[in-house]
Scaffold this motif. Structure first.
Motif, PDB file in Angstrom:
ATOM      1  N   ALA A   1       2.467  17.330 -15.078  1.00  0.00           N
ATOM      2  CA  ALA A   1       1.679  16.792 -13.973  1.00  0.00           C
ATOM      3  C   ALA A   1       1.680  17.718 -12.763  1.00  0.00           C
ATOM      4  CB  ALA A   1       2.217  15.423 -13.565  1.00  0.00           C
ATOM      5  N   ASP A   2       0.539  17.782 -12.094  1.00  0.00           N
ATOM      6  CA  ASP A   2       0.444  18.468 -10.810  1.00  0.00           C
ATOM      7  C   ASP A   2       0.851  17.534  -9.676  1.00  0.00           C
ATOM      8  OD1 ASP A   2      -0.889  21.136 -11.501  1.00  0.00           O
ATOM      9  OD2 ASP A   2      -2.256  19.704 -12.423  1.00  0.00           O
ATOM     10  N   ASN A   3       0.502  16.246  -9.834  1.00  0.00           N
ATOM     11  CA  ASN A   3       0.829  15.238  -8.826  1.00  0.00           C
ATOM     12  C   ASN A   3       1.414  14.019  -9.523  1.00  0.00           C
ATOM     13  OD1 ASN A   3      -0.794  16.767  -6.740  1.00  0.00           O
ATOM     14  ND2 ASN A   3      -2.445  16.126  -8.086  1.00  0.00           N
ATOM     15  N   ILE A   4       2.417  13.413  -8.904  1.00  0.00           N
ATOM     16  CA  ILE A   4       2.981  12.156  -9.404  1.00  0.00           C
ATOM     17  C   ILE A   4       3.002  11.158  -8.253  1.00  0.00           C
ATOM     18  CG2 ILE A   4       5.034  11.005 -10.307  1.00  0.00           C
ATOM     19  CD1 ILE A   4       5.756  13.531 -11.787  1.00  0.00           C
ATOM     20  N   LEU A   5       2.344  10.010  -8.478  1.00  0.00           N
ATOM     21  CA  LEU A   5       2.298   8.940  -7.487  1.00  0.00           C
ATOM     22  C   LEU A   5       3.053   7.734  -8.034  1.00  0.00           C
ATOM     23  CD1 LEU A   5      -1.472   9.076  -6.388  1.00  0.00           C
ATOM     24  CD2 LEU A   5       0.452  10.427  -5.554  1.00  0.00           C
ATOM     25  N   LEU A   6       4.006   7.244  -7.260  1.00  0.00           N
ATOM     26  CA  LEU A   6       4.789   6.069  -7.641  1.00  0.00           C
ATOM     27  C   LEU A   6       4.399   4.896  -6.744  1.00  0.00           C
ATOM     28  CD1 LEU A   6       8.326   7.754  -7.841  1.00  0.00           C
ATOM     29  CD2 LEU A   6       6.620   7.562  -9.665  1.00  0.00           C
ATOM     30  N   LEU A   7       3.988   3.797  -7.347  1.00  0.00           N
ATOM     31  CA  LEU A   7       3.699   2.593  -6.572  1.00  0.00           C
ATOM     32  C   LEU A   7       4.986   1.777  -6.509  1.00  0.00           C
ATOM     33  CD1 LEU A   7       0.489   0.396  -6.897  1.00  0.00           C
ATOM     34  CD2 LEU A   7       2.643  -0.426  -5.995  1.00  0.00           C
TER      35      LEU A   7
ATOM     36  N   PRO B   1       9.202  -1.605   3.375  1.00  0.00           N
ATOM     37  CA  PRO B   1       7.944  -2.327   3.306  1.00  0.00           C
ATOM     38  C   PRO B   1       7.714  -2.886   1.909  1.00  0.00           C
ATOM     39  CG  PRO B   1       7.583   0.044   3.373  1.00  0.00           C
ATOM     40  CD  PRO B   1       9.021  -0.185   3.699  1.00  0.00           C
ATOM     41  N   LYS B   2       6.849  -3.867   1.816  1.00  0.00           N
ATOM     42  CA  LYS B   2       6.670  -4.582   0.565  1.00  0.00           C
ATOM     43  C   LYS B   2       6.058  -3.717  -0.530  1.00  0.00           C
ATOM     44  CE  LYS B   2       5.203  -9.168  -0.906  1.00  0.00           C
ATOM     45  NZ  LYS B   2       4.444 -10.371  -0.505  1.00  0.00           N
ATOM     46  N   LYS B   3       5.163  -2.830  -0.152  1.00  0.00           N
ATOM     47  CA  LYS B   3       4.503  -1.990  -1.148  1.00  0.00           C
ATOM     48  C   LYS B   3       4.085  -0.673  -0.495  1.00  0.00           C
ATOM     49  CE  LYS B   3       1.865  -3.950  -4.091  1.00  0.00           C
ATOM     50  NZ  LYS B   3       0.747  -4.637  -4.795  1.00  0.00           N
ATOM     51  N   TYR B   4       4.292   0.426  -1.221  1.00  0.00           N
ATOM     52  CA  TYR B   4       3.828   1.716  -0.711  1.00  0.00           C
ATOM     53  C   TYR B   4       3.652   2.694  -1.861  1.00  0.00           C
ATOM     54  CZ  TYR B   4       8.763   3.280  -0.872  1.00  0.00           C
ATOM     55  OH  TYR B   4      10.047   3.586  -1.260  1.00  0.00           O
ATOM     56  N   ILE B   5       2.843   3.725  -1.619  1.00  0.00           N
ATOM     57  CA  ILE B   5       2.629   4.806  -2.571  1.00  0.00           C
ATOM     58  C   ILE B   5       3.530   5.971  -2.185  1.00  0.00           C
ATOM     59  CG2 ILE B   5       1.014   6.603  -3.313  1.00  0.00           C
ATOM     60  CD1 ILE B   5       0.470   4.057  -4.718  1.00  0.00           C
ATOM     61  N   GLN B   6       4.335   6.417  -3.126  1.00  0.00           N
ATOM     62  CA  GLN B   6       5.209   7.549  -2.900  1.00  0.00           C
ATOM     63  C   GLN B   6       4.695   8.765  -3.676  1.00  0.00           C
ATOM     64  OE1 GLN B   6       9.277   6.980  -4.082  1.00  0.00           O
ATOM     65  NE2 GLN B   6       9.831   9.128  -3.749  1.00  0.00           N
ATOM     66  N   VAL B   7       4.448   9.854  -2.974  1.00  0.00           N
ATOM     67  CA  VAL B   7       4.080  11.119  -3.618  1.00  0.00           C
ATOM     68  C   VAL B   7       5.388  11.807  -3.998  1.00  0.00           C
ATOM     69  CG1 VAL B   7       2.940  13.350  -3.356  1.00  0.00           C
ATOM     70  CG2 VAL B   7       1.952  11.306  -2.287  1.00  0.00           C
ATOM     71  N   ALA B   8       5.727  11.763  -5.306  1.00  0.00           N
ATOM     72  CA  ALA B   8       6.999  12.291  -5.781  1.00  0.00           C
ATOM     73  C   ALA B   8       6.880  13.717  -6.293  1.00  0.00           C
ATOM     74  CB  ALA B   8       7.571  11.395  -6.879  1.00  0.00           C
TER      75      ALA B   8
ATOM     76  N   GLY C   1       6.317  12.521   0.301  1.00  0.00           N
ATOM     77  CA  GLY C   1       6.445  11.448   1.287  1.00  0.00           C
ATOM     78  C   GLY C   1       5.813  10.187   0.760  1.00  0.00           C
ATOM     79  N   SER C   2       5.648   9.210   1.636  1.00  0.00           N
ATOM     80  CA  SER C   2       5.135   7.909   1.226  1.00  0.00           C
ATOM     81  C   SER C   2       4.079   7.401   2.186  1.00  0.00           C
ATOM     82  CB  SER C   2       6.275   6.885   1.131  1.00  0.00           C
ATOM     83  OG  SER C   2       7.239   7.292   0.167  1.00  0.00           O
ATOM     84  N   MET C   3       3.237   6.513   1.677  1.00  0.00           N
ATOM     85  CA  MET C   3       2.169   5.912   2.463  1.00  0.00           C
ATOM     86  C   MET C   3       2.213   4.399   2.287  1.00  0.00           C
ATOM     87  SD  MET C   3      -1.967   6.434   2.023  1.00  0.00           S
ATOM     88  CE  MET C   3      -1.989   5.546   0.465  1.00  0.00           C
ATOM     89  N   LEU C   4       2.376   3.683   3.389  1.00  0.00           N
ATOM     90  CA  LEU C   4       2.385   2.222   3.334  1.00  0.00           C
ATOM     91  C   LEU C   4       1.023   1.689   2.910  1.00  0.00           C
ATOM     92  CD1 LEU C   4       4.293   1.203   6.600  1.00  0.00           C
ATOM     93  CD2 LEU C   4       5.214   1.845   4.376  1.00  0.00           C
ATOM     94  N   LEU C   5       1.053   0.563   2.213  1.00  0.00           N
ATOM     95  CA  LEU C   5      -0.185  -0.084   1.782  1.00  0.00           C
ATOM     96  C   LEU C   5      -0.232  -1.513   2.301  1.00  0.00           C
ATOM     97  CD1 LEU C   5      -0.410   0.985  -1.981  1.00  0.00           C
ATOM     98  CD2 LEU C   5      -1.716   1.927  -0.068  1.00  0.00           C
ATOM     99  N   LYS C   6      -1.377  -1.910   2.792  1.00  0.00           N
ATOM    100  CA  LYS C   6      -1.653  -3.305   3.097  1.00  0.00           C
ATOM    101  C   LYS C   6      -2.860  -3.720   2.277  1.00  0.00           C
ATOM    102  CE  LYS C   6       0.174  -3.732   7.799  1.00  0.00           C
ATOM    103  NZ  LYS C   6      -0.156  -4.094   9.205  1.00  0.00           N
ATOM    104  N   PHE C   7      -2.843  -4.940   1.803  1.00  0.00           N
ATOM    105  CA  PHE C   7      -3.881  -5.389   0.893  1.00  0.00           C
ATOM    106  C   PHE C   7      -4.737  -6.468   1.535  1.00  0.00           C
ATOM    107  CE2 PHE C   7      -5.376  -8.121  -2.645  1.00  0.00           C
ATOM    108  CZ  PHE C   7      -6.094  -7.167  -3.353  1.00  0.00           C
ATOM    109  N   ASP C   8      -6.051  -6.266   1.471  1.00  0.00           N
ATOM    110  CA  ASP C   8      -6.996  -7.269   1.946  1.00  0.00           C
ATOM    111  C   ASP C   8      -7.575  -7.983   0.725  1.00  0.00           C
ATOM    112  OD1 ASP C   8      -8.728  -8.521   4.031  1.00  0.00           O
ATOM    113  OD2 ASP C   8     -10.305  -7.536   2.869  1.00  0.00           O
ATOM    114  N   LYS C   9      -7.168  -9.229   0.519  1.00  0.00           N
ATOM    115  CA  LYS C   9      -7.551  -9.946  -0.693  1.00  0.00           C
ATOM    116  C   LYS C   9      -9.036 -10.226  -0.750  1.00  0.00           C
ATOM    117  CE  LYS C   9      -5.943 -13.686  -3.662  1.00  0.00           C
ATOM    118  NZ  LYS C   9      -5.002 -14.823  -3.799  1.00  0.00           N
ATOM    119  N   ASP C  10      -9.680 -10.397   0.395  1.00  0.00           N
ATOM    120  CA  ASP C  10     -11.101 -10.714   0.413  1.00  0.00           C
ATOM    121  C   ASP C  10     -11.932  -9.561  -0.162  1.00  0.00           C
ATOM    122  OD1 ASP C  10     -13.169 -12.647   1.197  1.00  0.00           O
ATOM    123  OD2 ASP C  10     -13.808 -11.098   2.609  1.00  0.00           O
ATOM    124  N   SER C  11     -11.546  -8.320   0.142  1.00  0.00           N
ATOM    125  CA  SER C  11     -12.294  -7.151  -0.335  1.00  0.00           C
ATOM    126  C   SER C  11     -11.565  -6.401  -1.441  1.00  0.00           C
ATOM    127  CB  SER C  11     -12.559  -6.182   0.827  1.00  0.00           C
ATOM    128  OG  SER C  11     -11.334  -5.709   1.367  1.00  0.00           O
TER     129      SER C  11
END
Length: 404
Positions: free
Chosen positions: A319-325, A337-344, A353-363
């Motif tokens: 892999a060139d990139n690995i993303l862990l949810l 935080p409850k959920k985030y994407i980590q670039v491993a 590093g990591s990026m926090l995620l927030k989820f909008d259920k309507d969209s």
């Protein structure tokens, strides 16, 4: 028209962009022993010309290297420059598997001088992901993993939609979720609203969505690697696909044979061969492949890591990139935080590093929404963090893949 007016040579124009050559035109080009691809002298035009030369044949194609001082045909005509002399700047594409420094000299120069273009397509809905991955580039293999039901498909569908809206020709291979349900999710993400409660607007957004260069494989469940690769190869050739998503590897595997070889493999050996095939495809076809692999379960609620990817180390090596949810339920540190994407893993420049995620259920969206005013970092729907930082964050309810 400018070239034909000046030189009276056969010319073909691509009105839908340099990435789009209709399949019906290919037979008419068979009669020519030499084809010059004049797509400009920047990285974008050069990459498009190089990709098209694979389809037409390296041995008969010439193209303009990046940074060559070559204007467009119309500008050259208006400036009174000799088009026949300009065409001499075009150099042979070369052999597909033999290269010398002089063949790549201008590309190396571009890597150093055209840094922003080399980074690739920038994410619009996930701008902070650009700080980690820098962008989306052809020829790479990205592996995404996360716990079952964590929302991997929801996240990847929006990520691919983000790129497709920007003109990245995309092919989806959803082996776990049927295409109708996947398309419904993507249409809601595209509209950024719940179309079940805004059904009067369905045709409006469906008409717009239909114009996107988004294609889907008609597979579901287990499928042979040969048939999948053949389908991908056809899509790249006919539809100029530059991004392929395979969701997921475990559902696609399990037929007991790969390719034309009627032999039994143990599961790890089988997975290694599948990963190697996708790696080779991404490189040889200059196409970005995003591959979803389920993880092993970590003991004692520990966070996922590169070694959590199911199978041998083959996948993480290729892999060139690995993303862990990552999910807080799987972690000892409850203040995360409850959920985030980590670039491993990031082979492009090594930034992690990591990026926090927030989820909008309507969209059904994780991505940030467009705003007329520039939001601050705190106001953004995403934030970047380091893996060990302890942050508190309020989140709306997440949707799992099963809810799709």
């Amino acid at each position: 028209m400018a070239v034909f007016q000046e030189l009276r040579q056969p010319v073909l124009s691509l009105p839908w962009g340099n990435d789009t050559l209709p399949l019906e035109v290919l037979p008419f080009l068979e009669q020519f022993d030499h084809i010059v691809l004049w797509f400009g002298n920047d990285i974008t035009g050069f990459n498009a010309a190089r990709q098209l030369s694979k389809k037409l044949g390296y041995e008969r194609c010439s193209l303009f290297r990046p940074l060559t001082p070559v204007p467009t045909p119309m500008d050259a005509l208006r400036q009174g420059k000799s088009l026949s002399r300009i065409l001499k700047f075009a150099t042979r594409a070369g052999h597909q598997y033999i290269q010398h420094f002089k063949d790549l000299r201008f590309e190396v120069q571009s890597e150093l001088s055209l840094v922003e273009q080399v980074k690739g397509i920038q994410f619009k809905r996930f701008p902070l992901l650009n700080k980690l991955l820098k962008g989306h580039r052809r020829g790479e293999l990205t592996i995404v993993t996360g716990p079952t039901g964590s929302g991997k498909t929801t996240f990847i569908s929006e990520l691919s939609l983000d790129l497709c809206i920007q003109g990245v020709n995309t092919l989806w291979g959803s082996f776990e979720i049927k295409n109708v349900r996947l398309m419904k999710t993507m249409l809601i993400q595209f509209a950024r609203k719940n179309l079940a409660t805004h059904f009067a607007e369905f045709d409006k957004y469906a008409d717009q969505f239909e114009q996107l260069p988004m294609h889907f494989m008609a597979f579901h469940g287990q499928e042979s690697l040969k048939r999948v690769i053949d389908t991908m190869d056809h899509a790249v050739y006919v539809h100029d696909i530059s991004h392929i998503i395979v969701d997921n590897l475990q559902f696609m595997m399990g037929m007991g044979q790969l390719g034309d070889r009627n032999r039994n493999f143990d599961r790890l050996t089988q997975q290694d061969e599948v990963v190697a095939a996708f790696r080779q495809f991404a490189t040889s076809k200059n196409c970005h492949v995003t591959l979803v692999i389920h993880p092993r379960k970590e003991p004692n609620g520990e966070a996922l890591h590169i070694g959590s990817i199911f199978g041998s180390a083959k996948a993480s090596q290729e892999a060139d990139n690995i993303l862990l949810l990552q999910l807080v339920e799987n972690m000892k540190v409850t203040t995360q935080p409850k959920k985030y994407i980590q670039v491993a893993k990031n082979r492009f420049d090594g930034d992690l590093g990591s990026m926090l995620l927030k989820f909008d259920k309507d969209s059904l969206s994780f991505g940030s929404k467009p705003s007329t005013s520039k939001p601050s970092t705190e106001e953004n729907i995403q934030e970047t963090i380091q893996p060990n930082n302890q942050l508190h964050s309020e989140h709306s309810e997440e949707a799992s893949d099963e809810e799709l």
